[in-house]
Design an enzyme around this catalytic site. Structure first.
Site, PDB file in Angstrom:
ATOM      1  CE  LYS A  49       8.087  -4.120  13.549  1.00 22.19           C
ATOM      2  NZ  LYS A  49       8.794  -3.910  14.703  1.00 22.19           N
ATOM      3  CG  ASN A  50       6.906  -0.625  16.056  1.00 18.82           C
ATOM      4  OD1 ASN A  50       7.059  -1.872  16.070  1.00 18.82           O
ATOM      5  ND2 ASN A  50       7.974   0.033  15.739  1.00 18.82           N
ATOM      6  NE  ARG A  70      15.151  -5.251  22.314  1.00 21.15           N
ATOM      7  CZ  ARG A  70      15.919  -5.168  23.112  1.00 21.15           C
ATOM      8  NH1 ARG A  70      16.604  -6.134  22.918  1.00 21.15           N
ATOM      9  NH2 ARG A  70      15.934  -4.454  24.333  1.00 21.15           N
ATOM     10  CB  CYS A 109      18.740  -6.837  19.610  1.00 20.96           C
ATOM     11  SG  CYS A 109      18.230  -5.211  19.211  1.00 20.96           S
ATOM     12  NE  ARG A 122      15.772  -2.291  20.688  1.00 18.00           N
ATOM     13  CZ  ARG A 122      14.911  -2.590  19.691  1.00 18.00           C
ATOM     14  NH1 ARG A 122      14.953  -3.400  18.879  1.00 18.00           N
ATOM     15  NH2 ARG A 122      13.740  -2.071  19.790  1.00 18.00           N
ATOM     16  CG  ASP A 164      11.824   2.012  13.350  1.00 16.15           C
ATOM     17  OD1 ASP A 164      12.909   1.674  13.862  1.00 16.15           O
ATOM     18  OD2 ASP A 164      10.910   2.154  13.923  1.00 16.15           O
ATOM     19  CB  ILE A 167      17.420   6.145  18.164  1.00 17.07           C
ATOM     20  CG1 ILE A 167      16.709   7.481  17.476  1.00 17.07           C
ATOM     21  CG2 ILE A 167      16.657   5.523  19.181  1.00 17.07           C
ATOM     22  CD1 ILE A 167      16.348   8.429  18.827  1.00 17.07           C
ATOM     23  NE  ARG A 193      11.627  -9.189  13.950  1.00 19.46           N
ATOM     24  CZ  ARG A 193      12.583  -8.316  13.981  1.00 19.46           C
ATOM     25  NH1 ARG A 193      13.642  -8.060  13.805  1.00 19.46           N
ATOM     26  NH2 ARG A 193      11.988  -7.193  14.720  1.00 19.46           N
TER      27      ARG A 193
END
Ligand code: EPU
Length: 417
Positions: A19-20, A90, A114, A119, A304, A326, A396
């Protein structure tokens, strides 16, 4: 989603495209007027949201199949990324770097906060200003322009930022002269993103290290590119396998992309064996050993995977600490896990986890993508039935989650209320 507890995952899970990487890759196609074909694009709500934004810009989008998309932005209709898109997705902030590079102007909504933290995007803005963009913040929008184009320079990021690095990479590939990104993000997705840009004609060196050098070119061209496997999806199923005392081959998983995470799992007592076509996960210990972790930018422990790892530690044979460095608000899964019987207390950015013998099924609420999946994993081992509400978060970022789990022996189903 209803999850019947007590399964043992066995079999194979095919890992989808990352995804990223898919998100910045979709946006990078705006940098050229020629078509760019992306393969192995995960079929996810986040990718679809971003494609809707590109549709607004005037990009032609053609699906060859579910995972192969050709995008061409011959003429742009608009350089505006409206609030409604950026609020939902985002990564829309990435359009700032791409639009200003090719069209010399962009108006992009500020994303706002968020579920996992404030962020900010201040580092993106400062870096674009250093490249010569004139930026005004007006009515919640970033209005950027560089009528004479951007000019390369040295940019030092005070903290590593993944999308910040990607945004400035896109701005710099079409800038005049040389840009050096110092303290750039080193995530495999950023390295792969540089590879895509180079395939489009960019001149980038140092990808995958903390200093990336970009020599600006006049224009980019079309190409075809395959998205790398999703290391966070793979890590999620690794934990799901371990916790159910199962044995699963994570097909396509790149061992190197998760090397430090797999080393941690080894200490916990989980075997992670590199195979020709993926990584074989099996729990070879009678018990889960407690191992404390701290999240950090790559190659450190990924934020994550923190929520999923918390579930694993909640069943360890002792105490451990989990520090989230983070994001400031990424423990939203913990009160829900506590409802399932986990013994966890939060002290600032550290969670102290005392392992318990078992978790119990409960009704729980998903708050963000990774928190949601951690509750599903907990449900796989909990006694009785777990019901996870607010599933849109899961869609998502996890393609065919139920199918992948059920094919390995889980009993997970969606239902309408
Ligand atoms: N930050 C600032 N100012 C900035 C940019 C970042 O203060 O201008 C802060 C953030 O608030 C955060 C830290 O710096 O505290 C790191 O944020 P980063 O910019 O690296 O995060 P991101 O690029 O917004 C990406 C992933 C996230 C992942 C993080 C960290 C994408 C689309 N998103 O976010 O993925 O957690 O990097 O690895 O690539 C997820 O997939 O669930 C997810 C949240």
């Amino acid at each position: 989603m209803r999850i019947a507890g007590g399964c043992q995952l066995k079999g194979e899970i095919e890992i989808s495209g990352a995804k990223n990487l898919a998100l910045p890759a979709v946006v990078a196609t705006i940098l050229t007027e020629e078509p760019v074909t992306l393969r192995n694009v995960p079929n996810l709500a986040d990718v679809k949201s971003l494609l809707e934004l590109l549709d607004c810009f005037g990009t032609e989008i053609n699906y060859k199949d579910t995972h192969t998309i050709t995008l061409s932005t011959r003429n742009i209709k608009s350089t505006l990324a409206p609030y409604d898109f950026v609020r939902k997705m985002r990564a829309s902030i990435l359009s700032l770097g791409a639009l200003i590079a090719r069209y010399k102007k962009a108006t992009v909504s500020l994303p706002g906060g968020c579920a996992i933290g404030a962020r900010g995007v201040d580092l993106h803005i400062k870096a674009l200003e250093a490249l010569g963009a004139h930026i005004d913040i007006k009515n919640g929008y970033i209005e950027a322009e560089a009528p004479k184009g951007l000019v390369g320079c040295d940019i030092t990021f005070p903290m590593t930022t993944v999308t910040g690095t990607e945004n400035i990479l896109m701005a710099a590939v079409l800038a005049k002269g040389i840009t050096r990104l110092i303290n750039a993000a080193m995530e495999p997705e950023v390295e792969a993103f540089c590879e895509l840009l180079n395939k489009m004609g960019a001149r980038i060196t140092g990808a995958g290290t903390s200093v990336i050098t970009i020599e600006g070119v006049d224009s980019l061209h079309g190409t075809e590119y395959k998205i790398i496997p999703d290391r966070i999806e793979a890590g999620t199923y690794a934990i799901a396998t371990a916790i159910t005392n199962g044995k699963v081959l994570l097909k396509n998983c790149e061992y190197e992309h998760l090397a430090s995470f797999f080393e941690t799992l080894n200490l916990v007592g989980i075997s992670c064996e590199q195979k020709e076509n993926g990584v074989l996960i099996s729990c070879n210990a009678e018990e889960i050993h407690p191992v404390s972790i701290q999240t950090a930018p790559y190659p450190g422990f990924p934020t994550d995977l923190q929520a999923q790892y918390t579930v694993l530690m909640s069943l360890a044979n002792g105490g451990s600490s989990i520090t989230e460095n983070i994001f400031e608000n990424r423990f939203m899964h913990i009160p829900e896990l506590a409802r399932m019987g986990a013994d966890i207390t939060i002290h600032g950015k550290t969670a102290i986890v005392n392992g318990v013998k078992k978790l119990a099924g409960a009704q729980v609420m998903a708050t963000d993508l990774r928190a949601s999946v951690s509750l599903v994993i907990a449900g796989l081992v909990a006694e009785g039935e777990t019901v996870v509400n607010r599933l849109y978060h899961l869609d998502r970022g996890y393609e065919n989650l139920e199918e992948k789990l059920n094919n390995c022996g889980a009993n997970v189903e969606r239902f309408e209320v």
